[in-house]
Design a protein around this motif. Sequence first.
Motif, short mmCIF file in Angstrom:
data_model
loop_
_atom_site.label_atom_id
_atom_site.label_comp_id
_atom_site.label_asym_id
_atom_site.label_seq_id
_atom_site.Cartn_x
_atom_site.Cartn_y
_atom_site.Cartn_z
N LEU A 56 38.53 -18.61 -19.61
CA LEU A 56 38.53 -18.54 -21.39
C LEU A 56 37.74 -19.54 -21.85
CD1 LEU A 56 42.41 -17.47 -21.55
CD2 LEU A 56 40.34 -15.99 -21.57
N THR A 57 37.82 -20.80 -21.60
CA THR A 57 37.20 -21.90 -22.17
C THR A 57 35.71 -21.84 -21.97
OG1 THR A 57 39.21 -23.20 -22.58
CG2 THR A 57 36.97 -24.32 -22.14
N ALA A 58 35.40 -21.43 -20.56
CA ALA A 58 34.22 -21.63 -20.17
C ALA A 58 33.15 -20.23 -20.63
CB ALA A 58 33.85 -21.26 -18.59
N GLY A 59 33.90 -19.47 -21.14
CA GLY A 59 33.12 -18.05 -21.90
C GLY A 59 32.69 -17.42 -20.71
N MET A 60 33.43 -17.15 -19.82
CA MET A 60 33.00 -16.14 -18.82
C MET A 60 32.43 -14.73 -19.46
SD MET A 60 35.36 -14.67 -15.68
CE MET A 60 34.37 -13.52 -14.64
N GLY A 61 31.03 -14.34 -18.89
CA GLY A 61 30.37 -13.13 -19.27
C GLY A 61 29.54 -13.48 -20.51
N LEU A 62 29.54 -14.56 -21.14
CA LEU A 62 28.89 -14.98 -22.36
C LEU A 62 27.99 -15.96 -22.38
CD1 LEU A 62 31.80 -14.51 -24.94
CD2 LEU A 62 30.17 -12.65 -24.39
N ASP A 63 27.22 -16.25 -23.07
CA ASP A 63 26.29 -17.38 -23.16
C ASP A 63 27.21 -18.44 -23.44
OD1 ASP A 63 24.67 -19.44 -24.77
OD2 ASP A 63 23.03 -18.33 -23.84
N GLY A 211 35.27 -11.63 -30.45
CA GLY A 211 36.60 -12.08 -29.77
C GLY A 211 36.77 -13.53 -29.82
N GLN A 212 35.71 -14.37 -29.29
CA GLN A 212 35.54 -15.56 -29.13
C GLN A 212 35.57 -16.23 -30.56
OE1 GLN A 212 35.52 -18.07 -26.70
NE2 GLN A 212 35.16 -16.66 -24.81
N LYS A 213 35.19 -15.80 -31.55
CA LYS A 213 35.21 -15.93 -32.77
C LYS A 213 36.46 -16.29 -33.12
CE LYS A 213 30.27 -14.30 -34.31
NZ LYS A 213 29.84 -13.52 -35.02
N ILE A 214 37.18 -15.20 -32.97
CA ILE A 214 38.74 -15.32 -33.51
C ILE A 214 39.45 -16.29 -32.59
CG2 ILE A 214 40.74 -13.87 -33.56
CD1 ILE A 214 39.07 -11.55 -33.81
N VAL A 215 39.12 -16.37 -31.42
CA VAL A 215 39.87 -17.69 -30.54
C VAL A 215 39.39 -18.95 -31.31
CG1 VAL A 215 39.95 -18.83 -28.20
CG2 VAL A 215 40.02 -16.44 -28.70
N ALA A 216 38.12 -19.08 -31.42
CA ALA A 216 37.71 -20.48 -32.41
C ALA A 216 38.70 -20.64 -33.63
CB ALA A 216 36.32 -20.38 -32.65
N ASN A 217 38.86 -19.55 -34.38
CA ASN A 217 39.50 -19.66 -35.40
C ASN A 217 41.09 -20.14 -35.00
OD1 ASN A 217 37.61 -19.22 -37.37
ND2 ASN A 217 37.81 -17.08 -37.40
#
Length: 230
Positions: A56-63, A211-217
């Motif tokens: 989740l932290t590594a950003g698996m599947g994404l840049d 989704g990562q943008k929401i997680v960042a928030n």
Amino acid sequence: MQTLLKFSYFFVFILLISCGENKSKQESVDTEEVNIQSDTVAHVASKTIVFFGNSLTAGMGLDPNEAFPALIQKKLDSLLLDYKVINAGLSGETTASGKNRLNWVLNQKVDVFVLELGANDGLRGIPLTETRNNLQSIIDIVLQKNPGTEIVLAGMQIPPNMGKAYTTEFRNIFPELAEKNNAALIPFLLKDVAGVPALNQEDGIHPTTEGQKIVANNVWETLKDLVISE
């Protein structure tokens, strides 16, 4: 402050030095080199935030630039806050394996340590006492190395297929450890993302770019009180 993603432990300074034909020209180049170096050093952040977690932290599947730690770095830079973010996420990480690789991450001063582990323990049905003890050990090791480090715990929840008793106790581990260690708590890392197909990749577990943008928030809501007040 220039916007940079600072995920390595050192910066490489590339200086283009022209070869002059006379001494005065060389002295001019040398002076310019010193100025470039001084200006570059001035932009190296003095404080460090380590995000220590799993996929989740590594950003698996994404840049990597789309993972929430990178988005937090952009937020810090936009506010001219003097922090360097290190993404120490590793896919498949459990609390046990995280504890085993922790010393490698602590080879530097850490000002804020965001602990995002436990989800893989829950999905594998690892005994909850083991998960709790490992998380506590990680916190203890971090504070032994850097007593002044601010600890942030990322709360996590798992699907109900493990049974109500297990999932409830799992969810309670994080606020209980946060209270015990006087640590900051992200109530639920995947709030407003978990279970939303449009915000998760095909596996239904790892957030999409949106989704990562929401997680960042979600992370920023807790983190901002630590980094802005300092």
